[in-house]
Design an enzyme around this catalytic site. Structure first.
Site, PDB file in Angstrom:
ATOM      1  N   ASP A 195       2.230  -3.775   4.032  1.00 52.86           N
ATOM      2  CA  ASP A 195       1.666  -2.899   3.000  1.00 52.86           C
ATOM      3  C   ASP A 195       2.657  -1.886   2.440  1.00 52.86           C
ATOM      4  OD1 ASP A 195       1.875  -1.383   5.296  1.00 52.86           O
ATOM      5  OD2 ASP A 195       0.049  -0.233   4.917  1.00 52.86           O
ATOM      6  N   GLU A 196       3.952  -2.075   2.674  1.00 55.47           N
ATOM      7  CA  GLU A 196       4.924  -1.152   2.091  1.00 55.47           C
ATOM      8  C   GLU A 196       6.223  -1.872   1.773  1.00 55.47           C
ATOM      9  OE1 GLU A 196       6.440   1.920   4.713  1.00 55.47           O
ATOM     10  OE2 GLU A 196       5.772   0.805   6.479  1.00 55.47           O
TER      11      GLU A 196
ATOM     12  N   ASP B 189       3.682   2.386  -0.845  1.00 56.81           N
ATOM     13  CA  ASP B 189       2.870   2.347   0.366  1.00 56.81           C
ATOM     14  C   ASP B 189       1.403   2.238  -0.030  1.00 56.81           C
ATOM     15  OD1 ASP B 189       1.986   2.420   2.932  1.00 56.81           O
ATOM     16  OD2 ASP B 189       2.609   4.475   3.362  1.00 56.81           O
TER      17      ASP B 189
END
Length: 611
Positions: free
Chosen positions: A204-205, A114
């Site tokens: 974003d993860e 993350d």
């Protein structure tokens, strides 16, 4: 004096009545990293006072009252169950626990990566002078904010004007998806070195399985992830946090333990996992939001360990789906299979947008037409058609309405989408005279693929790698579809709604970006040697141009050549041809007459049989 006392008493009564509403207004991002040292009571008071009297506040107040009634009914139902003999339910729960325990897999090392305050971190690279200042990304509603701003109580999903009340010095920056996609591509390239089949969860993860990598490189999971995080920072200059555990659910929880720029390893040991989950509040589990959290707390479940003593009631109170979900949470079980997001079966394709309050019928139809055009683009990219069409609208009072229609045929063109959606919109206009909308969306389900048949797959072949395909380009405008998530267990997964009705400049305006960071982006692939794009013929084995029509023509030619060659070789082996053969004159008996078949078949004719 007595009048003042009465006013104070009434004020306290109102405050107590709205205690649950104030907690609800804290929003879905309450558990975000950086909020640990914040006095949430102060934040909730600011949000409560700022939103009082708004349409959003009124809607949330109604929902809070409805939830209170629902909880009272649940508690009454539980009191009735406590008087019954639930030994059968208790045995069923214990059997389920035993069955699920047998499925526990402790052999995999699953990682959840993350990025830390991703949008803010990317913006900081261009504006390093903001490092010690509180700033956020977004306009009417914050999408993210840096850790300095989080110390004031600011967080994603919060209205910009509320954030300004909490932090008057807050700097707001506009969104720039070009930069975010470019930086996310760099992160994905590093991740693919450790697991080429990683699973993107958002921009974003990601989840990845590093079990094989650790074996091949003789590394512990902690060292492998530490190395990966360092490589990501060297390549992109942003930091990431990671959780390492036996399954995806635990890894997701662990990635939030040592944020920012940290990692947390939960040993693949049953006792360690059970102890970890025992102390965990249900809200920390992905899929349990503020609504379901409050329902669970009402029946006495404030940690995951509390699920076990209540196991005989859960099925009756919350249903089968929530029952199994909560038992899995208690045991700390989750998925151990990680695969690219694009390999999951697509259940729906949809798009939606928010805008200023709109009530004019002509404007609403124009908006519906534009929405249909956007959905057509998304469906063509996904190469599918839909058999069910759903219209979603949000009224100016924040009430969400949906209508759906089963279509006579599968569709994906904007004209068809508009034609079938228009009657649903017209019906809503009759039901809610003079309705004002602030959101409109269309979604297709029961999808049918429109992908062309794969010629190579028919022959059991695979296409040769092409250097032009080695790096999929994640350009802005691609994969812009927005998936409407299914309702979570027990209404537990909260939608990322603005916490307050947006006001001020730009508030309520339609965003130029329909994306939200949840788009599916193909995993990066390793560089392949540069070759001409050729397909190997399954008959002669020679490479042919990668053109489906030419390839089919070539196969047809090869098949007829092979048939002729087999025939000649067969006849040559049975009846050798003399070096100087004289062609005999055909006898009258073998001459084929018009409309009649020759009595003696030609020995050079080969009978082809099928089946």
């Amino acid at each position: 004096m007595s009048g003042d006392t009465t006013i104070v008493t009434e004020s306290h009564a109102a405050a107590a009545e709205h205690a649950s509403l104030k907690y609800s207004l804290l929003g879905p991002s309450l558990t975000k990293a950086g909020q640990e040292s914040v006095d949430q009571s102060v934040v909730s008071e600011v949000i409560y006072n700022a939103s009082k009297g708004s349409k959003f506040f009124n809607r949330e107040e109604e929902r809070d009252k409805s939830l209170t009634v629902k909880i009272e009914q649940t508690l009454a139902k539980k009191r009735g169950l406590e008087e019954l003999d639930l030994s059968r339910e208790l045995r069923a729960a214990d059997r389920l626990i035993a069955q699920l325990e047998e499925s526990r897999d402790l052999t995999q090392h699953i990682v959840h990566i993350d990025c830390d305050a991703f949008y803010a971190a990317v913006e900081l690279l261009d504006r390093p002078e903001l490092e010690s200042l509180p700033f956020a990304v977004g306009g009417g509603v914050l999408t993210t904010c840096n850790y300095v701003a989080r110390k004031f109580g600011c967080r994603s999903g919060m209205a910009g004007f509320v954030a300004k009340k909490l932090c008057p010095e807050l700097i707001l920056l506009p969104l720039n998806f070009d930069k975010y996609n470019a930086k996310a591509s760099g992160v994905r390239e590093v991740i693919s070195e450790y697991d080429p089949r990683f699973e993107s969860a958002s921009i974003d993860e990601a989840y990845l399985n590093i079990t094989q990598y650790c074996v091949e490189h003789d590394l512990s999971p902690e060292n492998a992830v530490s190395q990966m995080r360092q490589k990501i920072h060297e390549k992109t200059h942003i930091t990431v946090s990671a959780g390492i555990a036996a399954n995806t659910r635990l890894a997701k929880i662990c990635s939030n333990m040592n944020k920012p720029n940290g990692q947390y390893y939960l040993p693949s040991d049953r006792e360690a996992i059970m102890n970890f989950m025992a102390k965990l509040p249900p809200r920390k589990v992905n899929g349990i939001g503020r609504v379901f959290e409050r329902e669970l707390a009402a029946v006495g479940i404030e940690t995951c360990a509390d699920i076990y003593p209540q196991r005989q009631y859960i099925n009756r109170l919350f249903g089968e789906k929530a029952y199994e979900f909560l038992i899995r949470c208690y045991l700390g079980l989750g998925r151990t299979v990680v695969r690219p997001a694009e390999e999951y079966e697509r259940k729906s394709v949809g798009t939606e947008s928010t805008f200023r309050d709109m009530s004019d019928p002509h404007e609403l139809r124009e908006k519906l037409k534009r929405t249909a055009i956007e959905l057509e683009k998304d469906m063509r990219r996904a190469e599918c058609k839909g058999r069910t069409l759903c219209l979603k609208v949000k009224l100016h009072t924040f009430e969400v309405l949906t209508r759906q229609a089963v279509l006579p045929r599968a569709i994906n063109t904007s004209d068809d989408l508009y034609s079938f959606a228009l009657p649903m919109l017209a019906k809503l206009e009759k039901e809610f005279a003079g309705m004002k909308l602030r959101l409109m969306g269309l979604r297709c389900t029961h999808l049918v693929s429109t992908k062309p048949p794969d010629t190579l797959a028919f022959f059991g072949l695979r296409r040769r790698p092409n250097s032009g395909e080695s790096k999929p380009k994640a350009a802005v405008g691609e994969e812009e579809w927005e998936q409407w998530p299914d309702e979570a267990v027990g209404d537990g997964q909260d939608a990322e709604e603005p916490l307050i009705e947006p006001r001020g400049e730009g508030s309520g305006a339609e965003s130029p970006y329909r994306r939200h960071g949840k788009e599916i982006t193909p995993n990066p692939k390793k560089e392949a040697p540069v070759e001409d794009d050729l397909w190997d013929c399954p008959i002669c084995g020679r490479p042919q141009p990668a053109n489906e029509r030419q390839f089919n023509d070539h196969i047809d030619l090869c098949l007829s050549r092979k048939t002729i060659l087999d025939t000649v070789q067969q006849e040559a082996s049975v009846q050798p041809v003399a070096s100087k053969a004289v062609t005999p004159e055909p006898s009258k008996k073998t001459i084929k007459k018009r409309g009649r078949q020759a009595s003696t078949p030609d020995p050079k004719q080969k009978k082809l049989r099928f089946g």
